[in-house]
Enzyme design. Sequence first.
Site, PDB file in Angstrom:
ATOM      1  CE  LYS A 159      50.119  92.664  33.646  1.00 19.97           C
ATOM      2  NZ  LYS A 159      49.338  91.515  34.109  1.00 19.97           N
TER       3      LYS A 159
HETATM    4  N1  PMP Z   1      45.821  87.035  32.476  1.00 15.38           N
HETATM    5  C1  PMP Z   1      45.724  88.154  33.224  1.00 15.38           C
HETATM    6  C2  PMP Z   1      44.389  88.813  33.370  1.00 15.38           C
HETATM    7  C3  PMP Z   1      46.854  88.663  33.871  1.00 15.38           C
HETATM    8  O1  PMP Z   1      46.767  89.769  34.630  1.00 15.38           O
HETATM    9  C4  PMP Z   1      48.083  87.976  33.764  1.00 15.38           C
HETATM   10  C5  PMP Z   1      49.297  88.474  34.500  1.00 15.38           C
HETATM   11  N2  PMP Z   1      50.070  89.325  33.740  1.00 15.38           N
HETATM   12  C6  PMP Z   1      48.148  86.830  32.965  1.00 15.38           C
HETATM   13  C7  PMP Z   1      46.987  86.392  32.325  1.00 15.38           C
HETATM   14  C8  PMP Z   1      49.439  86.082  32.749  1.00 15.38           C
HETATM   15  O2  PMP Z   1      50.302  86.803  31.893  1.00 15.38           O
HETATM   16  P1  PMP Z   1      51.867  86.666  31.992  1.00 15.38           P
HETATM   17  O3  PMP Z   1      52.184  85.221  31.863  1.00 15.38           O
HETATM   18  O4  PMP Z   1      52.395  87.468  30.849  1.00 15.38           O
HETATM   19  O5  PMP Z   1      52.264  87.194  33.318  1.00 15.38           O
END
Ligand code: PMP
Length: 323
Positions: A159
């Site tokens: 991220k």
């Molecule tokens: N893809 C993106 C681009 C994201 O920003 C997120 C949010 N964190 C997710 C997928 C989902 O990830 P997670 O389940 O770890 O929140």
Amino acid sequence: MRADGDPNLTVYFGGEYVRLGDAKVGILTHALHYGTGVFEGIRAHWDENARELYLLRAREHYERWKRNCGILRINVPGAEELCAITLELMRRNGFKTNVYVRPLAYKSAERVGVSPDDEDAFSLIALPFGDYLHAEKGLHAGVSSWRRVEDNAIPARAKICGAYVNSALASDEARRCGFDEAIFLNESGHVAEGATCNIFMMRRGKLITPPVTENVLEGITRESVMELAHAELGLKIVERPIDRSELYVCDELFFTGTAVGVAPIVRVDHRGVGDGEIGATTRKVQQLYFDATHGHLKDYRKWLTPVYHVGTEAWLDRSLLAL
Ligand code: PMP
């Protein structure tokens, strides 16, 4: 939804617990100009019956954060220390509602020049937070004209702040076109993910999602859903590339993510998904995910950290009853 920060919230900044209104960075901060930060998103769910707040998979989030910060050579403490700070932060704020925790690590030198040095900093912010997308009736998603960032440009598996320009452009376009959320294709033309969430498709009885090599974030909700769907519903999970046109002919579709949870998609690019209603498997996965993340499923309490411990006895009693 927007979660605007009340300036009187307590946040962790510069190694101290301070008012959000007092947590400021300088205008020359490297990350502000060049996007050189890595963030996380962690949820905590309030259970009114147990009068307890359950932090969800905090260890996994902090372990992912530390690994991904390494891509930008940013140093953050270990998961144990970060979990302890997070619990203290929640208690100081006395939250009795659903909460979103936003850890942010960044290159903090205040000077002009893109090449980063070793000066970095991190902060943890916790905010009351409701539903991110209103998905009760299912979402209408649109394939974006923007392509997902490539791993050898800005890795989507982390991220990284700067990479979210890609998500912001796609989200903005989707909303202006009347969609609830964007779906990214990657440079190979395969489905990658949503702007802020991973994507799953049901087709011919199998639950299918793009592999982590398709320029997607390695989502923790994605992992949780794969575990739940396999263990509790006996579904076969397949990680393979997905074509755009499969979105139009599949039986069910849904997004997953910390902010969105499990969010059904009922239309893509003005075409109904399956019969145009929320799919039966999607509903089951959604319910399982809700139950697991709210402490209702004994086998998945390993994912939760109770913040206040007042609910611990009720929790033990209930689990003993279930034995
Ligand atoms: N893809 C993106 C681009 C994201 O920003 C997120 C949010 N964190 C997710 C997928 C989902 O990830 P997670 O389940 O770890 O929140």
